[in-house]
Structures are given as structure tokens and as C-alpha cells.
Motif scaffolding. Structure first.
Motif, PDB file in Angstrom:
ATOM      1  N   VAL A   1       0.850  -1.191   0.000  1.00  0.00           N
ATOM      2  CA  VAL A   1       0.000   0.000   0.000  1.00  0.00           C
ATOM      3  C   VAL A   1       0.884   1.238   0.000  1.00  0.00           C
ATOM      4  O   VAL A   1       1.776   1.378   0.846  1.00  0.00           O
ATOM      5  CB  VAL A   1      -0.922   0.021   1.245  1.00  0.00           C
ATOM      6  N   THR A   2       0.636   2.137  -0.936  1.00  0.00           N
ATOM      7  CA  THR A   2       1.465   3.332  -1.018  1.00  0.00           C
ATOM      8  C   THR A   2       0.607   4.549  -1.344  1.00  0.00           C
ATOM      9  O   THR A   2      -0.590   4.436  -1.624  1.00  0.00           O
ATOM     10  CB  THR A   2       2.577   3.150  -2.072  1.00  0.00           C
ATOM     11  N   ALA A   3       1.219   5.710  -1.290  1.00  0.00           N
ATOM     12  CA  ALA A   3       0.604   6.975  -1.679  1.00  0.00           C
ATOM     13  C   ALA A   3       1.751   7.967  -1.814  1.00  0.00           C
ATOM     14  O   ALA A   3       2.844   7.747  -1.281  1.00  0.00           O
ATOM     15  CB  ALA A   3      -0.417   7.456  -0.649  1.00  0.00           C
ATOM     16  N   SER A   4       1.520   9.056  -2.497  1.00  0.00           N
ATOM     17  CA  SER A   4       2.581  10.038  -2.685  1.00  0.00           C
ATOM     18  C   SER A   4       2.982  10.652  -1.350  1.00  0.00           C
ATOM     19  O   SER A   4       2.167  10.715  -0.421  1.00  0.00           O
ATOM     20  CB  SER A   4       2.123  11.143  -3.637  1.00  0.00           C
ATOM     21  N   PRO A   5       4.227  11.112  -1.213  1.00  0.00           N
ATOM     22  CA  PRO A   5       4.637  11.774   0.030  1.00  0.00           C
ATOM     23  C   PRO A   5       3.751  12.963   0.378  1.00  0.00           C
ATOM     24  O   PRO A   5       3.445  13.199   1.558  1.00  0.00           O
ATOM     25  CB  PRO A   5       6.075  12.220  -0.267  1.00  0.00           C
ATOM     26  N   GLN A   6       3.320  13.705  -0.631  1.00  0.00           N
ATOM     27  CA  GLN A   6       2.479  14.874  -0.381  1.00  0.00           C
ATOM     28  C   GLN A   6       1.129  14.468   0.217  1.00  0.00           C
ATOM     29  O   GLN A   6       0.649  15.099   1.167  1.00  0.00           O
ATOM     30  CB  GLN A   6       2.267  15.659  -1.679  1.00  0.00           C
ATOM     31  N   VAL A   7       0.539  13.434  -0.327  1.00  0.00           N
ATOM     32  CA  VAL A   7      -0.746  12.962   0.189  1.00  0.00           C
ATOM     33  C   VAL A   7      -0.592  12.420   1.602  1.00  0.00           C
ATOM     34  O   VAL A   7      -1.403  12.697   2.493  1.00  0.00           O
ATOM     35  CB  VAL A   7      -1.339  11.883  -0.736  1.00  0.00           C
ATOM     36  N   ARG A   8       0.458  11.664   1.834  1.00  0.00           N
ATOM     37  CA  ARG A   8       0.668  11.106   3.164  1.00  0.00           C
ATOM     38  C   ARG A   8       0.936  12.203   4.196  1.00  0.00           C
ATOM     39  O   ARG A   8       0.462  12.132   5.334  1.00  0.00           O
ATOM     40  CB  ARG A   8       1.814  10.083   3.135  1.00  0.00           C
ATOM     41  N   ALA A   9       1.685  13.221   3.806  1.00  0.00           N
ATOM     42  CA  ALA A   9       1.934  14.343   4.716  1.00  0.00           C
ATOM     43  C   ALA A   9       0.647  15.103   5.005  1.00  0.00           C
ATOM     44  O   ALA A   9       0.402  15.525   6.151  1.00  0.00           O
ATOM     45  CB  ALA A   9       2.976  15.280   4.122  1.00  0.00           C
ATOM     46  N   ARG A  10      -0.193  15.270   3.988  1.00  0.00           N
ATOM     47  CA  ARG A  10      -1.458  15.963   4.210  1.00  0.00           C
ATOM     48  C   ARG A  10      -2.352  15.162   5.152  1.00  0.00           C
ATOM     49  O   ARG A  10      -2.978  15.731   6.057  1.00  0.00           O
ATOM     50  CB  ARG A  10      -2.173  16.179   2.872  1.00  0.00           C
ATOM     51  N   ARG A  11      -2.407  13.854   4.966  1.00  0.00           N
ATOM     52  CA  ARG A  11      -3.218  13.016   5.849  1.00  0.00           C
ATOM     53  C   ARG A  11      -2.726  13.105   7.288  1.00  0.00           C
ATOM     54  O   ARG A  11      -3.531  13.220   8.226  1.00  0.00           O
ATOM     55  CB  ARG A  11      -3.160  11.561   5.375  1.00  0.00           C
ATOM     56  N   ARG A  12      -1.422  13.050   7.464  1.00  0.00           N
ATOM     57  CA  ARG A  12      -0.878  13.119   8.813  1.00  0.00           C
ATOM     58  C   ARG A  12      -1.137  14.496   9.420  1.00  0.00           C
ATOM     59  O   ARG A  12      -1.480  14.603  10.613  1.00  0.00           O
ATOM     60  CB  ARG A  12       0.620  12.811   8.772  1.00  0.00           C
ATOM     61  N   THR A  13      -1.009  15.548   8.630  1.00  0.00           N
ATOM     62  CA  THR A  13      -1.273  16.899   9.121  1.00  0.00           C
ATOM     63  C   THR A  13      -2.725  17.031   9.559  1.00  0.00           C
ATOM     64  O   THR A  13      -3.019  17.581  10.637  1.00  0.00           O
ATOM     65  CB  THR A  13      -0.955  17.945   8.029  1.00  0.00           C
ATOM     66  N   GLU A  14      -3.650  16.534   8.746  1.00  0.00           N
ATOM     67  CA  GLU A  14      -5.069  16.613   9.085  1.00  0.00           C
ATOM     68  C   GLU A  14      -5.391  15.780  10.321  1.00  0.00           C
ATOM     69  O   GLU A  14      -6.201  16.185  11.164  1.00  0.00           O
ATOM     70  CB  GLU A  14      -5.905  16.144   7.891  1.00  0.00           C
ATOM     71  N   GLU A  15      -4.746  14.624  10.419  1.00  0.00           N
ATOM     72  CA  GLU A  15      -4.968  13.758  11.588  1.00  0.00           C
ATOM     73  C   GLU A  15      -4.537  14.459  12.873  1.00  0.00           C
ATOM     74  O   GLU A  15      -5.264  14.454  13.879  1.00  0.00           O
ATOM     75  CB  GLU A  15      -4.188  12.456  11.406  1.00  0.00           C
ATOM     76  N   LEU A  16      -3.355  15.062  12.841  1.00  0.00           N
ATOM     77  CA  LEU A  16      -2.847  15.739  14.036  1.00  0.00           C
ATOM     78  C   LEU A  16      -3.634  17.006  14.337  1.00  0.00           C
ATOM     79  O   LEU A  16      -3.891  17.324  15.508  1.00  0.00           O
ATOM     80  CB  LEU A  16      -1.362  16.056  13.857  1.00  0.00           C
ATOM     81  N   SER A  17      -4.033  17.717  13.297  1.00  0.00           N
ATOM     82  CA  SER A  17      -4.827  18.932  13.500  1.00  0.00           C
ATOM     83  C   SER A  17      -6.165  18.595  14.147  1.00  0.00           C
ATOM     84  O   SER A  17      -6.658  19.341  15.005  1.00  0.00           O
ATOM     85  CB  SER A  17      -5.049  19.649  12.170  1.00  0.00           C
ATOM     86  N   ALA A  18      -6.757  17.476  13.742  1.00  0.00           N
ATOM     87  CA  ALA A  18      -8.036  17.059  14.311  1.00  0.00           C
ATOM     88  C   ALA A  18      -7.922  16.738  15.794  1.00  0.00           C
ATOM     89  O   ALA A  18      -8.915  16.792  16.532  1.00  0.00           O
ATOM     90  CB  ALA A  18      -8.570  15.848  13.550  1.00  0.00           C
ATOM     91  N   LYS A  19      -6.705  16.424  16.222  1.00  0.00           N
ATOM     92  CA  LYS A  19      -6.467  16.141  17.643  1.00  0.00           C
ATOM     93  C   LYS A  19      -6.091  17.399  18.414  1.00  0.00           C
ATOM     94  O   LYS A  19      -5.715  17.322  19.577  1.00  0.00           O
ATOM     95  CB  LYS A  19      -5.361  15.098  17.786  1.00  0.00           C
ATOM     96  N   GLY A  20      -6.158  18.552  17.726  1.00  0.00           N
ATOM     97  CA  GLY A  20      -5.881  19.815  18.392  1.00  0.00           C
ATOM     98  C   GLY A  20      -4.420  20.186  18.469  1.00  0.00           C
ATOM     99  O   GLY A  20      -4.054  21.116  19.192  1.00  0.00           O
ATOM    100  N   ARG A  21      -3.575  19.516  17.707  1.00  0.00           N
ATOM    101  CA  ARG A  21      -2.145  19.817  17.744  1.00  0.00           C
ATOM    102  C   ARG A  21      -1.792  20.812  16.641  1.00  0.00           C
ATOM    103  O   ARG A  21      -2.319  20.739  15.525  1.00  0.00           O
ATOM    104  CB  ARG A  21      -1.329  18.539  17.571  1.00  0.00           C
TER     105      ARG A  21
END
Length: 215
Positions: A132-152
Motif C-alpha cells: 500500500v502506497t501513496a505520494s509523500p504529499q498525500v501522506r503528509a497531508r493526511r498526517r497533518t489533518e490527523e494531528l490537527s483534528a487532535k488539536g495539535r
């Protein structure tokens, strides 16, 4: 016929963990997130003041690891992921945790394991392998959104740099580098939501099983 073992590999934030959990539930199989083992070793070593670049010391931590003591919630953060990537490069750590993973994969019911070397090292004979893969940009965006949703408070560019750094470290290590098994099916989730990715993964599993039955 051999038990159904499904090996899921891929880089961080590609969606492999979510897919692996859902595949395990769908096919009624035991599931192991192998990355949690490395995260637990990294976290425990750091808490004890052990040098994360010391192969022998971190190897001792890995050999003493009790899977029943692993707290999944506390190991999901970015910091634990970075600790895991550092200790995973050490052969003594890998030897201890590889033995644990292979024992889990030998479950007569079958199993789903996700990580970075499942199809190449842990379960080279797995009946189904998916990278399973995805572009670095997409993965970074997902991680950013995940952390932002946790209030970080997070910075996308910083997360992207960390994703690329970790990719380089995982792919460049001498011991079991991150790469698809030669017979793994590739699943790029860059343009997929989780439902689309799950359906695509199920199709890959079902096609592999159908091919076996026809052989």
C-alpha cells in the motif's frame, strides 16, 4: 490448503493499518500491527534513557517486550513513530521482533499482518501480499489533518520533510529495507478514500484466492 495469511506493507500514512484492520475483520482473521512492536521498543528504550543508536541495548529491550503490555493509544503519535524507525534499523531488535511476528503469522487460523517487511521477510509465503502506497504529499497531508483534528499545531511542510526523511531511512537501511515483495500487488491510495481503498484491497484478496482455486 494453507491458512489465509495476508501481508500488508507500505510506508507511513499510506493507509495500510486501517486497511489491514478492516481486512482482518472482513475475513475473520487475527490481526497484528507490527509497527506497534517497534514503537513499543523505541518508547521503552527512550523512557529508560537507553541510547537508541545502541543495537545491543535496544535489542535487549526488544527481547524482553511483552506484547500484552503494549498500549496502542500511547504509541500512535509522531514521536513514537520516529523512535520506532530508529530502533528498527538494528539487527538485534529486528531478530527479536521478527521471531515474535513469525510466531503470530503461524496461527493455524491464518492472520493479517501489516508493516514494512511482512511480504519480504516475515511471511514470504503469504497467500496474499499487498504493498500500500501513496505520494509523500498525500501522506503528509493526511498526517497533518490527523494531528490537527487532535488539536495539535502542525506545519505541513515540516511533516512532509519528516515523511521524506523517514522514507529514505526505511528504504536505505541494510536490514530488510522497505520495498514491495516481487509478487506483491501494488495499491496506490493517493486518490482513494478509505472505502474505495478497502474495496480495492478486498478485490485483490478475492482475485488471489480465485486464482488459487482455478490453479
Amino acid at each position: 490448503m494453507a491458512p489465509l495469511t495476508i501481508a500488508i506493507d507500505g510506508p507511513a500514512a499510506a493507509g495500510k493499518g486501517t486497511l489491514a484492520k478492516r481486512l482482518a475483520a472482513h475475513y475473520a482473521l487475527p490481526y497484528l500491527d507490527t509497527g506497534l512492536l517497534y514503537r513499543a521498543v523505541g518508547r521503552r528504550a527512550a523512557e529508560r534513557g537507553i541510547d537508541l543508536d545502541d543495537p545491543q541495548a535496544t535489542g535487549e529491550v526488544a527481547r524482553a517486550l511483552d506484547a500484552g503490555e503494549i498500549d496502542e493509544a500511547s504509541l500512535r503519535g509522531r514521536e513514537a513513530g520516529e523512535l520506532a524507525s530508529r530502533v528498527a534499523a538494528h539487527p538485534p531488535v529486528r531478530a527479536a521482533l521478527v521471531a515474535f511476528q513469525k510466531a503470530f503469522a503461524a496461527d493455524p487460523r491464518g492472520a493479517v499482518l501489516d508493516g514494512r517487511d511482512i511480504g519480504t521477510v516475515i511471511c514470504p509465503q503469504a497467500r496474499v501480499k499487498i504493498f500500500v502506497t501513496a505520494s509523500p504529499q498525500v501522506r503528509a497531508r493526511r498526517r497533518t489533518e490527523e494531528l490537527s483534528a487532535k488539536g495539535r499545531a502542525v506545519d505541513y511542510e515540516r511533516i512532509l520533510a519528516e515523511v521524506r526523511e523517514r522514507d529514505a531511512r526505511d528504504a536505505g537501511r541494510l536490514e530488510a529495507p522497505l520495498k514491495p515483495a516481487s509478487d506483491a500487488a501494488l495499491l496506490d491510495t493517493s486518490e482513494m478514500d478509505i472505502e474505495t481503498a478497502f474495496r480495492a484491497a478486498c478485490d485483490l484478496v478475492d482475485r488471489a484466492l480465485d486464482a488459487e482455486r482455478r490453479a
